[in-house]
Motif scaffolding. Structure first.
Motif, PDB file in Angstrom:
ATOM      1  N   ASP A 108       0.824  -1.212   0.000  1.00  0.00           N
ATOM      2  CA  ASP A 108       0.000   0.000   0.000  1.00  0.00           C
ATOM      3  C   ASP A 108       0.858   1.261   0.000  1.00  0.00           C
ATOM      4  O   ASP A 108       0.507   2.259  -0.627  1.00  0.00           O
ATOM      5  N   ARG A 109       1.990   1.242   0.711  1.00  0.00           N
ATOM      6  CA  ARG A 109       2.877   2.412   0.700  1.00  0.00           C
ATOM      7  C   ARG A 109       3.437   2.642  -0.695  1.00  0.00           C
ATOM      8  O   ARG A 109       3.575   3.790  -1.132  1.00  0.00           O
ATOM      9  N   CYS A 110       3.752   1.546  -1.396  1.00  0.00           N
ATOM     10  CA  CYS A 110       4.215   1.679  -2.784  1.00  0.00           C
ATOM     11  C   CYS A 110       3.149   2.370  -3.627  1.00  0.00           C
ATOM     12  O   CYS A 110       3.459   3.261  -4.423  1.00  0.00           O
ATOM     13  N   SER A 111       1.907   1.960  -3.443  1.00  0.00           N
ATOM     14  CA  SER A 111       0.804   2.565  -4.198  1.00  0.00           C
ATOM     15  C   SER A 111       0.694   4.053  -3.908  1.00  0.00           C
ATOM     16  O   SER A 111       0.495   4.859  -4.818  1.00  0.00           O
ATOM     17  N   LEU A 112       0.832   4.415  -2.654  1.00  0.00           N
ATOM     18  CA  LEU A 112       0.770   5.819  -2.269  1.00  0.00           C
ATOM     19  C   LEU A 112       1.885   6.620  -2.940  1.00  0.00           C
ATOM     20  O   LEU A 112       1.647   7.700  -3.495  1.00  0.00           O
ATOM     21  N   ILE A 113       3.090   6.082  -2.938  1.00  0.00           N
ATOM     22  CA  ILE A 113       4.235   6.766  -3.552  1.00  0.00           C
ATOM     23  C   ILE A 113       4.037   6.903  -5.057  1.00  0.00           C
ATOM     24  O   ILE A 113       4.299   7.957  -5.637  1.00  0.00           O
ATOM     25  N   VAL A 114       3.561   5.831  -5.696  1.00  0.00           N
ATOM     26  CA  VAL A 114       3.328   5.873  -7.142  1.00  0.00           C
ATOM     27  C   VAL A 114       2.268   6.921  -7.476  1.00  0.00           C
ATOM     28  O   VAL A 114       2.438   7.716  -8.404  1.00  0.00           O
ATOM     29  N   ARG A 115       1.183   6.934  -6.710  1.00  0.00           N
ATOM     30  CA  ARG A 115       0.121   7.921  -6.942  1.00  0.00           C
ATOM     31  C   ARG A 115       0.670   9.343  -6.804  1.00  0.00           C
ATOM     32  O   ARG A 115       0.425  10.205  -7.647  1.00  0.00           O
TER      33      ARG A 115
END
Length: 189
Positions: free
Chosen positions: A11-18
């Motif tokens: 989920d943190r990866c998703s946040l960073i990508v967004r």
């Protein structure tokens, strides 16, 4: 346009990508592990900018269909092992993955082995052991409960697999001062 992103595993990866895509001027309408649906469609120059920005953060754009499929396999394994109740799945994870991706398991297995140098089964075991390490560190469950939660037939089976992957028993791991957990995207390497 759907972008396929390697090493996007939490989920943190998703946040960073967004955040990164938004900073680059794109709207993200859908985001899941390994995928981002962006508008407007990036130009080739913008794709290079996205790729460069992602590389700095440890991510990588994937443009080949077979590489995308391998990344989908990895993300399916990570979702199943780390975010599902494995004790409720009454069939092999390999076949669950094949069904999720709507592909023949033999094809997926051969492709994954060719690209990653290990079998899907071995990758699943490695991911399960990383999850077991996490559960051991939390200290909320005993080994029998962890074995059940992770879909093992017994704590002895879990212990044998744990020792073959981690190089030590679960109890020795739990009592060690410096646990050796690996990031989920580095498990097969």
């Amino acid at each position: 346009m759907i972008l396929h992103i390697k090493n996007m595993v939490c989920d943190r990866c998703s946040l960073i990508v967004r955040q990164q895509l938004t900073q680059l001027g794109f709207s993200v309408s859908e985001l899941s592990l390994g995928r981002a649906n962006v508008t407007p469609d990036p130009s080739p120059a913008q794709l290079q900018d996205i790729s460069a920005a992602f590389q700095v953060l440890g991510f990588e754009l994937i443009d080949k269909e077979k590489d995308k499929l391998v990344e989908q396999i990895k993300n399916a394994v990570i979702n199943l092992v780390h975010y599902s109740d494995l004790e409720e799945i009454n069939r092999s994870l390999m076949h669950v993955i094949a069904d999720q991706l709507n592909r023949d398991y033999t094809y997926l297995s051969r492709l994954f082995s060719d690209r990653e140098g290990i079998t899907i089964e071995r990758y699943i075991i490695q991911q399960k052991i990383e999850r077991v390490k996490e559960l051991l560190e939390y200290g909320e469950l005993n080994l029998n409960e962890i074995a059940y939660k992770m879909g093992y037939s017994s704590s002895a089976h879990l212990s044998a697999q744990f020792k073959s992957i981690a190089g030590m028993s679960p109890s020795k791991y739990k009592s060690s001062d410096h646990p050796s957990r690996r990031p989920l995207d580095k498990v097969s390497k």
